[in-house]
Design an enzyme around this catalytic site. Structure first.
Site, short mmCIF file in Angstrom:
data_model
loop_
_atom_site.label_atom_id
_atom_site.label_comp_id
_atom_site.label_asym_id
_atom_site.label_seq_id
_atom_site.Cartn_x
_atom_site.Cartn_y
_atom_site.Cartn_z
CE LYS A 1 1.68 3.38 7.34
NZ LYS A 1 0.38 3.94 7.65
CG ASP B 1 -5.72 11.08 8.68
OD1 ASP B 1 -6.73 11.59 8.17
OD2 ASP B 1 -4.80 10.60 8.02
N GLY C 1 0.48 5.76 0.95
CA GLY C 1 -0.32 6.88 1.43
C GLY C 1 0.37 8.19 1.11
N GLY C 2 -0.18 9.29 1.63
CA GLY C 2 0.39 10.59 1.35
C GLY C 2 1.78 10.77 1.95
CG MET C 3 2.36 11.78 5.56
SD MET C 3 1.68 11.77 7.25
CE MET C 3 3.03 11.06 8.17
N GLY D 1 0.81 -1.20 0.00
CA GLY D 1 0.00 0.00 0.00
C GLY D 1 0.85 1.25 0.00
CB VAL E 1 2.28 0.06 3.79
CG1 VAL E 1 2.19 -1.04 4.84
CG2 VAL E 1 1.80 1.38 4.37
#
Length: 674
Positions: free
Chosen positions: A41, A135, A21-23, A19, A26
């Protein structure tokens, strides 16, 4: 992107990317030290170069590592390797809630409530540890193959918001609270808002606000109320409709004040979905509470906001709602009328109560004896109950039942009361005060947070234990074969410098040396846990090993003289190795006596016909066991007056005391032993 087979810190082997994400990205990886699969992560480059963010990120991630809850994805490790900053987490074999919603389109009411309760339970654990997620969204909720719901990314969003990272990195704006979107103070009620939006999406398959840009969507959260799910699902039960409306109120003070209250309503909605029990409130300037009218609820259900006209009489598109002061001015006539009506009703009720008091004494229950006693109390006053030891919810309910207000004066660390429980009240129990007075409460924050000491990993076992005990931390040992020397600490969990509570248990993984079965000098250490000390020592010696120090500790469950732990677990080890033992001293309270006093009033000694008892042999029982009687009071005929006696027992707390005369019970009461 990291390639398959890449090693992080010579320990974690990248298996696949799962996966992004924005930051961060993963990855699924294998932890070769503990031989298990994990999720890692890894921060993206643009964030890894920001030292200020990285510093906050590590602190917050370590705080998140202290959260242990079945509805939270566990954080195992935080570290850096050649400029890669990473977090090692529990690997959940499943999908995100977002993918699950996309797959099913909409979820049933029952499934939505069940998932929401599990999410809320995880959030409650964080809130009790003073961590706000910031979040909450379906993308940060994992559903395992077994159906277990787990919240992830605790602490990471907090680090991001503390570093003022832009909206794209903070995740989807579709779930952001109005105060967070407006850059205002964010607390637990922000997570409640985001959970409400998540429930809305589970039921309807869509988010309540959308737009061409993140700014447009954020403004809708700030300026508009979330529409009712009934706009999309007309037959949704009233309880879940109102729960979501209360979670997503535009003003934070109109939402659930604590997530525990939301959990309570969700559980009730499971069994009573069509019962209208959720209270929606609004505040007026004087601080009093009035219920929202049916028209206002319908306005919330429709999601509409009346436009305010400008000076030319045309609708002003920049004004979506009446400011609070204008709204209060518009309704002041109805409020005054209501107050007048209430005054008239109050006068009638007060007159009625006074007449009742004059004609009939009010009955109160004696909290010690359980019997009814008659007393007269001013109807404008009330007796203060004891709420110390209650949860915040229980304390509020108890005080409100007595028509008293509540204000939380302080939150303090406390070793005796868990987080969220009352440790002090401003007015003592039993005091009679005016109704509607405010009781100030002090709430426990739980045991004070302390850092797991540094220098545990790589130290010898005795040094590690000494460091933990200096911090009032408990320890638990797990032994593994390793190239390190015997009794060398390989790792600890939670990790060094993680925040934990006093008295928490730190898991130490300790070396038992290399597995060298071929060596003729290697034998098998016997398992002596659960055996008596002398037998354990004999078994160790007979196997060719040395018996080291014996440490005694109190244990509430294991009887005195039984081995609780051995420093090296059963398995292969070089002969001659020293094995130390931890032995139970039994319960700390095993020999302790709890005491109390009780006074028998002579005038209470009556027979079945109500006549005074003037003679007879006296026996006193405490929880059915006989107590020693002063010879002077062994017969009632010798009593010069009241009889006060000292009571002793092996058990603490409330006990039943009985006075028998000639074998007949004359007096029964409750006493407290300390």
């Amino acid at each position: 992107m990291l390639e398959r087979g890449f090693f992080i810190n010579n320990r974690y082997e990248i298996l696949s990317r799962v996966g992004a994400g924005g930051m961060s990205d993963v990855y699924k990886a294998k932890d070769h030290k503990l031989n298990r699969n994990v999720a890692i992560k890894v921060l993206k480059n643009e964030f890894s170069k920001d030292k200020n963010f990285v510093s906050k990120f590590r602190v917050e991630a370590q705080s998140a590592a202290s959260l242990i809850h079945p509805n939270i994805v566990n954080v195992y490790d935080v570290g850096e390797d050649a400029g890669l900053y990473y977090i090692v987490m529990e690997l959940i074999e499943g999908i995100t809630l977002k993918s699950y919603i996309d797959k099913k389109g909409k979820l049933s009411v029952k499934e939505t409530i069940s998932i929401a309760i599990q999410i809320a339970n995880g959030i409650e654990c964080a809130h009790n540890n003073q961590i706000v997620h910031r979040d909450i969204k379906p993308q940060n909720i994992m559903i395992s193959r077994e159906g277990k719901v787990k919240v992830t990314d605790f602490g990471i969003a907090r680090a991001a918001s503390a570093n003022t990272i832009n909206g794209s990195a903070m995740g989807s704006v579709h779930y952001i609270s109005p105060e967070q979107a407006g850059g205002q103070y964010v607390d637990e009620k922000s997570d409640i808002y985001s959970l409400g939006i998540t429930m809305f999406e589970m039921l309807t398959g869509r988010v309540p606000f959308d737009g061409e840009s993140t700014v447009t969507i954020a403004l809708k959260h700030i300026k508009s109320n979330v529409p009712s799910v009934r706009e999309y699902l007309p037959n949704v039960p009233v309880s879940i409709e109102k729960i979501i409306l209360k979670c997503t109120q535009n003003r934070a003070d109109r939402r659930y004040p604590k997530i525990s209250l939301l959990i309570s309503d969700l559980k009730r909605a499971l069994s009573e979905p069509n019962v209208d029990f959720v209270q929606l409130e609004q505040r007026v300037d004087n601080g009093s509470t009035v219920m929202i009218t049916d028209d206002e609820i319908n306005q919330l259900r429709s999601g509409s906001n009346k436009k305010v006209k400008d000076d030319n009489g045309k609708p002003d598109d920049d004004i979506d709602y009446l400011p609070p002061k204008v709204g209060n001015a518009v309704t002041i006539g109805s409020v005054v009328a209501g107050i007048v009506a209430l005054i008239i009703v109050a006068a009638i009720v007060t007159s009625f109560v006074f007449s009742m008091v004059n004609s009939n004494k009010i009955k109160l229950q004696n909290t010690v004896t359980g019997s009814d006693v008659e007393t007269t109390i001013d109807p404008k006053k009330t007796e203060v109950p004891n709420v110390v030891g209650m949860s915040e919810d229980e304390a509020e309910k108890t005080l409100h039942e007595k028509e008293l207000g509540v204000k939380y004066e302080a939150y303090e660390y406390n070793d005796h009361y868990q987080s969220g429980y009352i440790i002090k009240q401003s007015v003592a129990k039993g005091k009679v005060i005016d109704k509607n007075e405010t009781i100030l409460l002090t709430v426990s924050k739980g045991a004070e947070k302390i850092e797991v000491p540094s220098g545990i990993k790589g130290s010898d076992l005795d040094t590690a234990i000494s460091k933990l005990e200096d911090k009032d931390l408990k320890w638990e040992l797990v032994y593994e074969y390793s190239s390190s020397e015997i009794n060398r600490v390989i790792s600890c969990y939670p990790i060094e410098q993680a925040l934990v509570s006093k008295g928490d248990t730190i898991k130490l993984t300790v070396s038992r040396g290399q597995k060298t079965v071929e060596n003729s000098n290697v034998g098998t250490i016997p398992n002596v846990e659960g055996k008596k000390l002398d037998k354990a020592q004999q078994l160790i010696s007979n196997a060719g090993y040395s018996v080291g120090d014996t440490k005694e500790v109190y244990d509430e469950e294991i009887e005195k003289g039984i081995v609780i732990r051995q420093t090296i677990k059963s398995g292969y080890a070089p002969k001659g190795t020293t094995i130390s033992l931890v032995v139970s001293k039994g319960s700390k309270d095993a020999d302790k006596k709890y005491k109390g006093t009780y006074t028998f009033a002579k005038e209470d000694l009556m027979d079945e016909e109500g006549n005074p008892i003037k003679s007879g042999t006296v026996v006193v029982l405490l929880n059915g066991s006989s107590q020693g009687i002063d010879p002077e009071y062994s017969d009632v005929s010798k009593w010069p007056g009241d009889y006060t006696m000292t009571l002793t027992s092996d058990t603490k707390g409330k006990a039943t005391i009985e006075l028998l005369i000639d074998g007949k019970v004359v007096k029964t009461d409750k006493v407290k032993l300390k």
